[in-house]
Write a protein that holds these residues in place. Sequence first.
Motif, PDB file in Angstrom:
ATOM      1  N   GLU A 169       0.816  -1.206   0.000  1.00 33.30           N
ATOM      2  CA  GLU A 169       0.000   0.000   0.000  1.00 33.30           C
ATOM      3  C   GLU A 169       0.856   1.264   0.000  1.00 33.30           C
ATOM      4  OE1 GLU A 169      -3.320   0.333  -0.378  1.00 33.30           O
ATOM      5  OE2 GLU A 169      -3.200  -1.824  -0.787  1.00 33.30           O
ATOM      6  N   GLY A 170       2.106   1.131   0.391  1.00 31.56           N
ATOM      7  CA  GLY A 170       2.991   2.285   0.430  1.00 31.56           C
ATOM      8  C   GLY A 170       3.648   2.630  -0.884  1.00 31.56           C
ATOM      9  N   ASP A 171       3.397   1.839  -1.934  1.00 36.92           N
ATOM     10  CA  ASP A 171       3.992   2.105  -3.241  1.00 36.92           C
ATOM     11  C   ASP A 171       3.437   3.388  -3.849  1.00 36.92           C
ATOM     12  OD1 ASP A 171       5.158  -0.324  -2.818  1.00 36.92           O
ATOM     13  OD2 ASP A 171       4.182  -1.355  -4.491  1.00 36.92           O
ATOM     14  N   PHE A 172       4.257   4.029  -4.674  1.00 36.11           N
ATOM     15  CA  PHE A 172       3.798   5.166  -5.463  1.00 36.11           C
ATOM     16  C   PHE A 172       3.410   4.677  -6.854  1.00 36.11           C
ATOM     17  CE2 PHE A 172       5.672   8.213  -2.489  1.00 36.11           C
ATOM     18  CZ  PHE A 172       4.792   9.280  -2.605  1.00 36.11           C
ATOM     19  N   GLU A 173       2.191   4.966  -7.269  1.00 35.86           N
ATOM     20  CA  GLU A 173       1.758   4.627  -8.621  1.00 35.86           C
ATOM     21  C   GLU A 173       2.187   5.734  -9.578  1.00 35.86           C
ATOM     22  OE1 GLU A 173      -2.234   3.423 -11.196  1.00 35.86           O
ATOM     23  OE2 GLU A 173      -2.421   4.102  -9.111  1.00 35.86           O
ATOM     24  N   VAL A 174       2.781   5.339 -10.702  1.00 34.89           N
ATOM     25  CA  VAL A 174       3.133   6.299 -11.738  1.00 34.89           C
ATOM     26  C   VAL A 174       1.901   6.500 -12.610  1.00 34.89           C
ATOM     27  CG1 VAL A 174       4.647   6.822 -13.687  1.00 34.89           C
ATOM     28  CG2 VAL A 174       5.553   5.573 -11.696  1.00 34.89           C
ATOM     29  N   LEU A 175       1.287   7.652 -12.477  1.00 32.26           N
ATOM     30  CA  LEU A 175       0.045   7.933 -13.201  1.00 32.26           C
ATOM     31  C   LEU A 175       0.297   8.456 -14.607  1.00 32.26           C
ATOM     32  CD1 LEU A 175      -1.980   9.741 -10.381  1.00 32.26           C
ATOM     33  CD2 LEU A 175      -2.055   7.320 -11.016  1.00 32.26           C
ATOM     34  N   SER A 176       1.393   9.180 -14.775  1.00 31.59           N
ATOM     35  CA  SER A 176       1.676   9.810 -16.058  1.00 31.59           C
ATOM     36  C   SER A 176       3.167  10.063 -16.167  1.00 31.59           C
ATOM     37  CB  SER A 176       0.904  11.129 -16.184  1.00 31.59           C
ATOM     38  OG  SER A 176       1.201  11.793 -17.393  1.00 31.59           O
ATOM     39  N   LEU A 177       3.709   9.839 -17.352  1.00 30.35           N
ATOM     40  CA  LEU A 177       5.141  10.052 -17.580  1.00 30.35           C
ATOM     41  C   LEU A 177       5.355  10.471 -19.022  1.00 30.35           C
ATOM     42  CD1 LEU A 177       8.182   9.776 -16.860  1.00 30.35           C
ATOM     43  CD2 LEU A 177       7.967   7.339 -17.365  1.00 30.35           C
ATOM     44  N   LEU A 178       6.013  11.603 -19.203  1.00 30.97           N
ATOM     45  CA  LEU A 178       6.342  12.053 -20.551  1.00 30.97           C
ATOM     46  C   LEU A 178       7.740  12.668 -20.566  1.00 30.97           C
ATOM     47  CD1 LEU A 178       6.132  15.453 -21.000  1.00 30.97           C
ATOM     48  CD2 LEU A 178       3.762  14.926 -20.453  1.00 30.97           C
ATOM     49  N   THR A 179       8.404  12.507 -21.687  1.00 33.13           N
ATOM     50  CA  THR A 179       9.711  13.129 -21.885  1.00 33.13           C
ATOM     51  C   THR A 179       9.752  13.750 -23.272  1.00 33.13           C
ATOM     52  OG1 THR A 179      10.789  11.172 -22.829  1.00 33.13           O
ATOM     53  CG2 THR A 179      10.826  11.395 -20.417  1.00 33.13           C
TER      54      THR A 179
ATOM     55  N   ARG B 226      -2.758  14.476 -18.850  1.00 28.83           N
ATOM     56  CA  ARG B 226      -2.796  13.102 -19.353  1.00 28.83           C
ATOM     57  C   ARG B 226      -3.453  12.143 -18.368  1.00 28.83           C
ATOM     58  NH1 ARG B 226       2.701  11.412 -22.658  1.00 28.83           N
ATOM     59  NH2 ARG B 226       2.575  13.006 -24.275  1.00 28.83           N
ATOM     60  N   CYS B 227      -3.372  12.459 -17.081  1.00 31.11           N
ATOM     61  CA  CYS B 227      -3.997  11.561 -16.107  1.00 31.11           C
ATOM     62  C   CYS B 227      -5.227  12.187 -15.463  1.00 31.11           C
ATOM     63  CB  CYS B 227      -2.988  11.113 -15.055  1.00 31.11           C
ATOM     64  SG  CYS B 227      -2.173  12.418 -14.138  1.00 31.11           S
ATOM     65  N   GLY B 228      -5.752  13.242 -16.075  1.00 32.97           N
ATOM     66  CA  GLY B 228      -7.012  13.821 -15.649  1.00 32.97           C
ATOM     67  C   GLY B 228      -6.970  14.577 -14.345  1.00 32.97           C
ATOM     68  N   LEU B 229      -5.799  15.117 -13.982  1.00 35.62           N
ATOM     69  CA  LEU B 229      -5.665  15.885 -12.746  1.00 35.62           C
ATOM     70  C   LEU B 229      -5.526  17.369 -13.057  1.00 35.62           C
ATOM     71  CD1 LEU B 229      -3.172  13.626 -10.759  1.00 35.62           C
ATOM     72  CD2 LEU B 229      -5.653  13.775 -10.454  1.00 35.62           C
ATOM     73  N   THR B 230      -5.867  18.183 -12.079  1.00 37.32           N
ATOM     74  CA  THR B 230      -5.704  19.624 -12.200  1.00 37.32           C
ATOM     75  C   THR B 230      -4.618  20.092 -11.242  1.00 37.32           C
ATOM     76  OG1 THR B 230      -7.432  20.016 -10.568  1.00 37.32           O
ATOM     77  CG2 THR B 230      -8.096  19.966 -12.880  1.00 37.32           C
ATOM     78  N   ILE B 231      -4.161  21.310 -11.456  1.00 36.66           N
ATOM     79  CA  ILE B 231      -3.041  21.819 -10.679  1.00 36.66           C
ATOM     80  C   ILE B 231      -3.376  21.907  -9.191  1.00 36.66           C
ATOM     81  CG2 ILE B 231      -3.589  24.270 -10.884  1.00 36.66           C
ATOM     82  CD1 ILE B 231      -0.089  22.681 -11.255  1.00 36.66           C
ATOM     83  N   ASP B 232      -4.636  22.121  -8.855  1.00 41.47           N
ATOM     84  CA  ASP B 232      -5.011  22.234  -7.441  1.00 41.47           C
ATOM     85  C   ASP B 232      -4.992  20.890  -6.722  1.00 41.47           C
ATOM     86  OD1 ASP B 232      -7.358  21.804  -9.168  1.00 41.47           O
ATOM     87  OD2 ASP B 232      -8.461  21.726  -7.284  1.00 41.47           O
TER      88      ASP B 232
END
Length: 312
Positions: free
Chosen positions: A169-179, A227-233
Amino acid sequence: MYIHAVSHYLPTQVVGNEHFTQLNGLSNEWIIERTGIAERRKAAPGENTNTMSVEAVARLQEQADLSDVDLIVGATYTPHDTIATLAHVVQHHLGIADIPVVSISSACSSLLNAIEIVEGYFALNKAKRALVVVSEHNTAYNNDQDKVSGHLWGDGASALLITKERQTEGDFEVLSLLTGGAAHTGKATEAVVLKPLEQGVIMPNGRDVFINACTYMPKASQQALERCGLTIDQVDYVLPHQANLRISRNVMNTLGLPEEKLLSNIQRLGNTGCAGCAIALSENWSMFQPGQHIVVTVFGGGYSYGAMVIRK
């Protein structure tokens, strides 16, 4: 894709700004005002990019079982050996046979490029548990007497265990990655260079670097969030490449986020290249709470850039 564990290694020698005051007359106040840096770490004699990588991995082994790692990706622009790379030395340390072992360099943005390589191996079902190791021995190449950039650099390494499936449960999920690469822009191919047979790390066009870093890091961050449907807030913390505190503050201002959400270690460590963000992630790992979103954004010489959104 998940970040299961992260570690870091820092050399013990601390170089304060007084070193540069004595060497070339740059005052502590001037350096802090321009860069935010008060001190940095320097590898000891006998330490190098490869040894620091192994030290970071040894610390990761205290947190996680690495015996079944099936991919190693190393990243650096300050190699100790261009043939037996840091990734090969790490494989030797772990004693794991017959797995893919690669090293890359895309300047200070190499961390995210390395993770993106892992993403590709996972997508092709060629790996399930990957080790990413980032390490920089800037002081091996740097010229302290260079008044433009000689005071910027520090040494350090970090290691990340990345898995295809969630482990805890402590893992970090990578939701979005771009380069991306912006070498077509400005003075990308000459603004920051390291030519080992010539004069080491130099930055003849720092202003151009500043402008483009302040443009591409917030731009990439916003794209990664979209890309992952999140906003800055919904962003809890931003972890930018540790190049210059003024750049980091500019990025936060452009994103419209308060400085309280900025994660920074450049004040204590200097510019540790592609290892900087991973070191900061390791330093702050225990602070993060479930559901929090962290944006990691990078920019490097040659004007490579990227952003990653992770959620605990």
